[in-house]
Design a protein around this motif. Sequence first.
Motif, PDB file in Angstrom:
ATOM      1  N   ALA A 137       0.847  -1.205   0.000  1.00  0.00           N
ATOM      2  CA  ALA A 137       0.000   0.000   0.000  1.00  0.00           C
ATOM      3  C   ALA A 137       0.878   1.249   0.000  1.00  0.00           C
ATOM      4  O   ALA A 137       1.870   1.324   0.719  1.00  0.00           O
ATOM      5  N   SER A 138       0.473   2.214  -0.809  1.00  0.00           N
ATOM      6  CA  SER A 138       1.307   3.411  -0.950  1.00  0.00           C
ATOM      7  C   SER A 138       0.607   4.690  -0.514  1.00  0.00           C
ATOM      8  O   SER A 138       1.207   5.754  -0.543  1.00  0.00           O
ATOM      9  N   ASP A 139      -0.666   4.603  -0.130  1.00  0.00           N
ATOM     10  CA  ASP A 139      -1.346   5.811   0.331  1.00  0.00           C
ATOM     11  C   ASP A 139      -2.458   5.445   1.314  1.00  0.00           C
ATOM     12  O   ASP A 139      -2.758   4.273   1.548  1.00  0.00           O
ATOM     13  N   ARG A 140      -3.061   6.471   1.877  1.00  0.00           N
ATOM     14  CA  ARG A 140      -4.090   6.310   2.905  1.00  0.00           C
ATOM     15  C   ARG A 140      -5.287   5.512   2.396  1.00  0.00           C
ATOM     16  O   ARG A 140      -5.803   4.638   3.086  1.00  0.00           O
ATOM     17  N   SER A 141      -5.712   5.777   1.201  1.00  0.00           N
ATOM     18  CA  SER A 141      -6.854   5.083   0.619  1.00  0.00           C
ATOM     19  C   SER A 141      -6.597   3.582   0.520  1.00  0.00           C
ATOM     20  O   SER A 141      -7.476   2.763   0.835  1.00  0.00           O
ATOM     21  N   GLU A 142      -5.408   3.216   0.091  1.00  0.00           N
ATOM     22  CA  GLU A 142      -5.061   1.803  -0.014  1.00  0.00           C
ATOM     23  C   GLU A 142      -4.970   1.159   1.364  1.00  0.00           C
ATOM     24  O   GLU A 142      -5.366   0.004   1.549  1.00  0.00           O
ATOM     25  N   LEU A 143      -4.461   1.902   2.348  1.00  0.00           N
ATOM     26  CA  LEU A 143      -4.400   1.374   3.712  1.00  0.00           C
ATOM     27  C   LEU A 143      -5.807   1.133   4.259  1.00  0.00           C
ATOM     28  O   LEU A 143      -6.058   0.103   4.893  1.00  0.00           O
ATOM     29  N   ILE A 144      -6.717   2.046   4.016  1.00  0.00           N
ATOM     30  CA  ILE A 144      -8.098   1.891   4.500  1.00  0.00           C
ATOM     31  C   ILE A 144      -8.713   0.627   3.901  1.00  0.00           C
ATOM     32  O   ILE A 144      -9.306  -0.186   4.618  1.00  0.00           O
ATOM     33  N   ARG A 145      -8.567   0.462   2.599  1.00  0.00           N
ATOM     34  CA  ARG A 145      -9.118  -0.735   1.931  1.00  0.00           C
ATOM     35  C   ARG A 145      -8.497  -2.009   2.493  1.00  0.00           C
ATOM     36  O   ARG A 145      -9.190  -3.008   2.731  1.00  0.00           O
ATOM     37  N   THR A 146      -7.184  -1.973   2.714  1.00  0.00           N
ATOM     38  CA  THR A 146      -6.480  -3.158   3.184  1.00  0.00           C
ATOM     39  C   THR A 146      -6.861  -3.503   4.618  1.00  0.00           C
ATOM     40  O   THR A 146      -7.104  -4.665   4.942  1.00  0.00           O
ATOM     41  N   PHE A 147      -6.936  -2.496   5.497  1.00  0.00           N
ATOM     42  CA  PHE A 147      -7.289  -2.775   6.889  1.00  0.00           C
ATOM     43  C   PHE A 147      -8.710  -3.321   7.001  1.00  0.00           C
ATOM     44  O   PHE A 147      -8.975  -4.215   7.803  1.00  0.00           O
ATOM     45  N   ALA A 148      -9.623  -2.812   6.201  1.00  0.00           N
ATOM     46  CA  ALA A 148     -10.994  -3.327   6.214  1.00  0.00           C
ATOM     47  C   ALA A 148     -11.004  -4.787   5.755  1.00  0.00           C
ATOM     48  O   ALA A 148     -11.633  -5.649   6.388  1.00  0.00           O
ATOM     49  N   ALA A 149     -10.290  -5.076   4.677  1.00  0.00           N
ATOM     50  CA  ALA A 149     -10.239  -6.452   4.171  1.00  0.00           C
ATOM     51  C   ALA A 149      -9.583  -7.387   5.182  1.00  0.00           C
ATOM     52  O   ALA A 149     -10.054  -8.509   5.400  1.00  0.00           O
ATOM     53  N   LEU A 150      -8.512  -6.934   5.826  1.00  0.00           N
ATOM     54  CA  LEU A 150      -7.843  -7.761   6.832  1.00  0.00           C
ATOM     55  C   LEU A 150      -8.742  -7.995   8.046  1.00  0.00           C
ATOM     56  O   LEU A 150      -8.777  -9.099   8.590  1.00  0.00           O
ATOM     57  N   ALA A 151      -9.466  -6.973   8.466  1.00  0.00           N
ATOM     58  CA  ALA A 151     -10.369  -7.124   9.617  1.00  0.00           C
ATOM     59  C   ALA A 151     -11.454  -8.155   9.314  1.00  0.00           C
ATOM     60  O   ALA A 151     -11.728  -9.047  10.122  1.00  0.00           O
ATOM     61  N   VAL A 152     -12.074  -8.048   8.144  1.00  0.00           N
ATOM     62  CA  VAL A 152     -13.142  -8.977   7.764  1.00  0.00           C
ATOM     63  C   VAL A 152     -12.589 -10.395   7.622  1.00  0.00           C
ATOM     64  O   VAL A 152     -13.185 -11.356   8.130  1.00  0.00           O
ATOM     65  N   THR A 153     -11.457 -10.532   6.959  1.00  0.00           N
ATOM     66  CA  THR A 153     -10.879 -11.858   6.750  1.00  0.00           C
ATOM     67  C   THR A 153     -10.468 -12.489   8.077  1.00  0.00           C
ATOM     68  O   THR A 153     -10.729 -13.673   8.317  1.00  0.00           O
ATOM     69  N   ALA A 154      -9.844 -11.704   8.948  1.00  0.00           N
ATOM     70  CA  ALA A 154      -9.459 -12.214  10.266  1.00  0.00           C
ATOM     71  C   ALA A 154     -10.690 -12.681  11.039  1.00  0.00           C
ATOM     72  O   ALA A 154     -10.668 -13.729  11.682  1.00  0.00           O
ATOM     73  N   MET A 155     -11.782 -11.922  10.966  1.00  0.00           N
ATOM     74  CA  MET A 155     -13.016 -12.309  11.656  1.00  0.00           C
ATOM     75  C   MET A 155     -13.542 -13.637  11.109  1.00  0.00           C
ATOM     76  O   MET A 155     -13.936 -14.517  11.873  1.00  0.00           O
ATOM     77  N   LYS A 156     -13.517 -13.789   9.788  1.00  0.00           N
ATOM     78  CA  LYS A 156     -14.019 -15.034   9.183  1.00  0.00           C
ATOM     79  C   LYS A 156     -13.150 -16.230   9.559  1.00  0.00           C
ATOM     80  O   LYS A 156     -13.632 -17.357   9.610  1.00  0.00           O
ATOM     81  N   LEU A 157     -11.868 -15.972   9.835  1.00  0.00           N
ATOM     82  CA  LEU A 157     -10.959 -17.034  10.263  1.00  0.00           C
ATOM     83  C   LEU A 157     -10.979 -17.222  11.784  1.00  0.00           C
ATOM     84  O   LEU A 157     -10.225 -18.039  12.308  1.00  0.00           O
ATOM     85  N   LYS A 158     -11.810 -16.447  12.460  1.00  0.00           N
ATOM     86  CA  LYS A 158     -11.928 -16.475  13.926  1.00  0.00           C
ATOM     87  C   LYS A 158     -10.656 -15.995  14.622  1.00  0.00           C
ATOM     88  O   LYS A 158     -10.328 -16.421  15.720  1.00  0.00           O
ATOM     89  N   TYR A 159      -9.923 -15.092  13.973  1.00  0.00           N
ATOM     90  CA  TYR A 159      -8.770 -14.425  14.575  1.00  0.00           C
ATOM     91  C   TYR A 159      -9.282 -13.109  15.162  1.00  0.00           C
ATOM     92  O   TYR A 159      -9.019 -12.028  14.637  1.00  0.00           O
ATOM     93  N   ASN A 160     -10.035 -13.208  16.244  1.00  0.00           N
ATOM     94  CA  ASN A 160     -10.750 -12.047  16.772  1.00  0.00           C
ATOM     95  C   ASN A 160      -9.839 -10.903  17.204  1.00  0.00           C
ATOM     96  O   ASN A 160     -10.157  -9.738  16.977  1.00  0.00           O
ATOM     97  N   ASP A 161      -8.720 -11.228  17.857  1.00  0.00           N
ATOM     98  CA  ASP A 161      -7.813 -10.154  18.271  1.00  0.00           C
ATOM     99  C   ASP A 161      -7.242  -9.418  17.072  1.00  0.00           C
ATOM    100  O   ASP A 161      -7.136  -8.198  17.073  1.00  0.00           O
ATOM    101  N   GLU A 162      -6.880 -10.169  16.034  1.00  0.00           N
ATOM    102  CA  GLU A 162      -6.349  -9.536  14.830  1.00  0.00           C
ATOM    103  C   GLU A 162      -7.424  -8.700  14.142  1.00  0.00           C
ATOM    104  O   GLU A 162      -7.146  -7.609  13.646  1.00  0.00           O
ATOM    105  N   ALA A 163      -8.653  -9.207  14.128  1.00  0.00           N
ATOM    106  CA  ALA A 163      -9.755  -8.443  13.528  1.00  0.00           C
ATOM    107  C   ALA A 163      -9.913  -7.104  14.242  1.00  0.00           C
ATOM    108  O   ALA A 163     -10.051  -6.061  13.602  1.00  0.00           O
ATOM    109  N   GLY A 164      -9.870  -7.134  15.566  1.00  0.00           N
ATOM    110  CA  GLY A 164      -9.958  -5.893  16.336  1.00  0.00           C
ATOM    111  C   GLY A 164      -8.791  -4.969  16.077  1.00  0.00           C
ATOM    112  O   GLY A 164      -8.949  -3.756  15.973  1.00  0.00           O
ATOM    113  N   SER A 165      -7.609  -5.553  15.941  1.00  0.00           N
ATOM    114  CA  SER A 165      -6.420  -4.751  15.690  1.00  0.00           C
ATOM    115  C   SER A 165      -6.500  -4.044  14.334  1.00  0.00           C
ATOM    116  O   SER A 165      -6.173  -2.858  14.218  1.00  0.00           O
TER     117      SER A 165
END
Length: 136
Positions: free
Chosen positions: A48-76
């Motif tokens: 990621a090279s800018d704020r917009s890309e970071l926002i998209r990536t953090f949202a995707a990581l949060a959702v994916t972590a939740m689906k994998l039951k990585y709750n602490d990572e989802a919160g992070s």
Amino acid sequence: MQKVFLLLSLSATLLFSNFDTTTKEANTLMKTNKKQAYKKYKQAYAEASDRSELIRTFAALAVTAMKLKYNDEAGSYADRLRTIDPSSQWVDKFRKDNKIKTPKQIKLINGETHLEQMRLGDNAYKQRKYDEAYIN
């Protein structure tokens, strides 16, 4: 001078292309292999090279972590998104819908970068010290 500008422009284009390609690969993997998608989203975060890309990536990581039951990572990752987008309504909805504990207020200390704040938040989450994951 033109060669330097051309080289910088080419480098920025390659970074952008890598992020988009990696994100598309991760999106496709979400249907068949969430663990591999999670790894790809982490790669996209590194690209990621800018704020917009970071926002998209953090949202995707949060959702994916939740689906994998990585709750602490989802919160992070939700916390990271809130750090760079404090008015995000998505974070509030995500937290409520998934019963995720994330800080309600994020304030950066003068001179501190959002990456430094994220590291502090990650450490607090790992220790389950949710009240310390943000700075009043």
